[in-house]
Design a protein around this motif. Structure first.
Motif, mmCIF file in Angstrom:
data_model
loop_
_atom_site.group_PDB
_atom_site.id
_atom_site.type_symbol
_atom_site.label_atom_id
_atom_site.label_comp_id
_atom_site.label_asym_id
_atom_site.label_seq_id
_atom_site.Cartn_x
_atom_site.Cartn_y
_atom_site.Cartn_z
ATOM 1 N N MET A 1 13.536 4.389 6.281
ATOM 2 C CA MET A 1 13.837 2.954 6.244
ATOM 3 C C MET A 1 14.894 2.702 5.175
ATOM 4 O O MET A 1 14.784 3.231 4.063
ATOM 5 N N ASP A 2 15.916 1.935 5.532
ATOM 6 C CA ASP A 2 16.965 1.668 4.540
ATOM 7 C C ASP A 2 17.362 0.188 4.477
ATOM 8 O O ASP A 2 18.412 -0.143 3.934
ATOM 9 N N ARG A 3 16.501 -0.694 5.025
ATOM 10 C CA ARG A 3 16.752 -2.131 4.835
ATOM 11 C C ARG A 3 15.525 -2.946 5.266
ATOM 12 O O ARG A 3 14.615 -2.427 5.917
ATOM 13 N N ASN A 4 15.548 -4.224 4.891
ATOM 14 C CA ASN A 4 14.489 -5.172 5.269
ATOM 15 C C ASN A 4 13.093 -4.707 4.872
ATOM 16 O O ASN A 4 12.119 -4.904 5.612
ATOM 17 N N ALA A 5 13.002 -4.070 3.737
ATOM 18 C CA ALA A 5 11.713 -3.625 3.206
ATOM 19 C C ALA A 5 11.859 -3.592 1.688
ATOM 20 O O ALA A 5 12.989 -3.622 1.183
ATOM 21 N N PRO A 6 10.768 -3.532 0.933
ATOM 22 C CA PRO A 6 10.895 -3.461 -0.525
ATOM 23 C C PRO A 6 11.805 -2.304 -0.946
ATOM 24 O O PRO A 6 11.758 -1.224 -0.351
ATOM 25 N N CYS B 1 12.807 1.833 0.412
ATOM 26 C CA CYS B 1 14.051 2.159 1.111
ATOM 27 C C CYS B 1 14.690 3.398 0.493
ATOM 28 O O CYS B 1 14.713 3.542 -0.734
ATOM 29 N N VAL B 2 15.171 4.274 1.341
ATOM 30 C CA VAL B 2 15.850 5.496 0.879
ATOM 31 C C VAL B 2 17.198 5.549 1.587
ATOM 32 O O VAL B 2 17.261 5.354 2.811
ATOM 33 N N ASP B 3 18.267 5.789 0.840
ATOM 34 C CA ASP B 3 19.564 5.786 1.520
ATOM 35 C C ASP B 3 19.675 7.004 2.442
ATOM 36 O O ASP B 3 18.960 7.997 2.276
ATOM 37 N N ARG B 4 20.590 6.890 3.379
ATOM 38 C CA ARG B 4 20.678 7.856 4.471
ATOM 39 C C ARG B 4 20.876 9.301 3.974
ATOM 40 O O ARG B 4 20.219 10.228 4.443
ATOM 41 N N ALA C 1 0.847 -1.215 0.000
ATOM 42 C CA ALA C 1 0.000 0.000 0.000
ATOM 43 C C ALA C 1 0.873 1.252 0.000
ATOM 44 O O ALA C 1 0.572 2.231 -0.698
ATOM 45 N N GLU C 2 1.941 1.232 0.769
ATOM 46 C CA GLU C 2 2.806 2.421 0.833
ATOM 47 C C GLU C 2 3.566 2.617 -0.480
ATOM 48 O O GLU C 2 3.814 3.750 -0.903
ATOM 49 N N GLN C 3 3.898 1.502 -1.141
ATOM 50 C CA GLN C 3 4.572 1.645 -2.450
ATOM 51 C C GLN C 3 3.698 2.388 -3.440
ATOM 52 O O GLN C 3 4.185 3.115 -4.297
ATOM 53 N N ARG C 4 2.379 2.214 -3.342
ATOM 54 C CA ARG C 4 1.473 2.866 -4.304
ATOM 55 C C ARG C 4 1.495 4.387 -4.162
ATOM 56 O O ARG C 4 0.985 5.105 -5.016
ATOM 57 N N PHE C 5 2.100 4.916 -3.093
ATOM 58 C CA PHE C 5 2.196 6.372 -2.923
ATOM 59 C C PHE C 5 3.221 7.017 -3.846
ATOM 60 O O PHE C 5 3.398 8.236 -3.829
#
Ligand code: GUN
Ligand code: ZN
Length: 419
Positions: free
Chosen positions: A157-162, A166-169, A96-100
């Motif tokens: 979030m930068d790991r363990n998710a689609p 994930c967005v790098d720091r 659901a969050e990816q659809r954003f």
């Protein structure tokens, strides 16, 4: 009607965990700036002398509700059954969050999200957006349009998710800078919250960057902690030398007086002590905990530790945005009779205190912003309120009032639209 005005009618305003002011014939004066300048008995003000318009009601005048933990992008995910938190996140929430990434969808859900909070009588909320910068800008724009008091952040979030979430720091840090500039520093009712999702979705470097950013800009921090046993095991695998969940957040620099931890169910005395010492607050989300079967919140232990506790709907693990329902769930989740003034406090002044906004909102007090709702509670007030006590009114409100009874809502003296 926008401020200034005088509101006349029965008025209930929490003043503590087991106390509230109850004025069956109350009067509340809101000035041109949208601040409450007087609260008292109707007889205490000469309305005929005042230049302000008068609104009379037989319904109950209350401070607006405060939701201290809610996810805007999860509005349409309510009631999706999962075996446990981690499986539920993977199956429903991350998709659901990816659809954003779709701006039209992000705008539509965000608009409906804030409209439903207002209609439920919520005037202040601490909100998670998605990890997309553009969708967070869109959510802030919708929050501004609806007129609520909102503290919100993009999910870190930068790991363990689609990979799409994930967005790098470095990119996340730069995006937060732009969001702070555009919204936190530029709009009176909107603030930015640094929002690492939870330890399993963040590297230690990400958690540290989050803490540094919050410290540099004096921002709120919101995250999840000690919600589910499977989540705690995963945290321990990922951070084997960190000690408890709370110690991990503490050593990353995340715990302070502007930190609000969601859940904190599976805790212990040492962790509660650490939270108390650091000044962090807890968002208790009973409806979510019941839905996901996460466990029973140790309420007495939190109260004994002296922690500030707000209530959170935690939509979409929570099944409703209505803080009335969340107050009822708080009582039911404890499996024992709960005095109605406690959930009412947690959903108003307690929530404001957890967010550090107790001087601005959470009760009907002279000097605070006019964040006010009017609710119809028919089983008491329609029979005349003269001989009804404060506990009777709070009890009717918390335990029997249907959700759709919110009649009018103001934030900072401006009337918001109920849909
Ligand atoms: N823990 C990490 N992310 C989430 C979320 O989106 N909802 C809940 N209830 N717990 C979480
Ligand atoms: Zn949550």
């Amino acid at each position: 009607m926008d401020a200034p005005f005088i509101l006349l009618g029965p008025l209930l305003s929490p003043s503590g965990m087991d106390a509230a002011d109850w004025l069956p014939d109350g009067a509340l004066v809101v000035d041109e700036a949208g601040r409450i300048v007087h609260v008292g008995h109707a007889a205490s003000i000469a309305t005929t002398m005042s230049p302000y318009p008068v609104i009379r009601t037989n319904d109950l005048i209350l401070p607006g509700f405060i939701d201290t933990h809610v996810h805007a992008p999860q509005l349409d995910c309510r009631g999706r059954h999962g075996a446990d938190l981690l499986q539920w996140l993977d199956s429903y929430i991350y998709p659901a969050e990816q659809r954003f990434s779709d701006e039209i969808l992000a705008a539509d859900v965000s608009r409906r999200f804030f409209a439903s909070l207002v209609s439920a009588g919520t005037t202040t909320a601490l909100v998670f957006a998605t990890s997309h910068e553009h969708a967070t800008h869109i959510a802030f724009a919708e929050a501004e349009k609806c007129g609520m008091r909102i503290i919100m952040g993009s999910m870190l979030m930068d790991r363990n998710a689609p990979a799409e979430l994930c967005v790098d720091r470095c990119s996340a840090e730069a995006a937060m800078g732009r969001l702070i500039e555009r919204w936190h520093l530029a709009t009176p009712l909107l603030r930015f919250a640094v929002s690492p999702r939870f330890a399993p979705a963040c590297t230690l470097e990400m958690l540290r960057m989050a803490a540094d950013t919050a410290r540099r800009h004096d921002l709120h921090i919101q995250t999840h902690c000690n919600e589910a046993l499977s989540e705690i095991s995963l945290m321990q695998q990922l951070f084997p030398h960190s000690g408890s969940y709370t110690q991990l957040y503490h050593s990353a620099g995340l715990l302070g007086t502007k930190t609000i931890l969601g859940h904190n169910i599976h805790t212990d005395q040492a962790q509660l002590r650490l939270l108390t010492e650091s000044g962090a607050a807890v968002a208790h989300c009973p409806d979510s905990n019941l839905f996901l079967g996460s466990g029973r919140f140790p309420l007495d232990e939190h109260l004994q530790a002296g922690l500030r506790i707000g209530l959170g709907s935690d939509v979409g693990a929570g099944t409703t945005v209505h803080m009335l329902s969340i107050m009822r769930s708080m009582a039911h989740a404890q499996g024992k009779s709960l005095h109605p003034l406690l959930p009412l406090y947690c959903a108003t002044l307690g929530g404001a205190t957890a967010l550090g906004l107790e001087h601005e909102t959470g009760s009907l007090t002279a000097g605070k912003s006019a964040d006010i709702i009017i609710m119809h509670i028919d089983n008491l007030l329609c029979h005349g309120s003269g001989d009804v006590g404060v506990v009777d009114v709070a009890s009717a409100l918390v335990y029997t009032t249907p959700e759709e009874r919110v009649r009018r809502v103001w934030v900072a003296g401006k009337e918001l639209t109920i849909r």
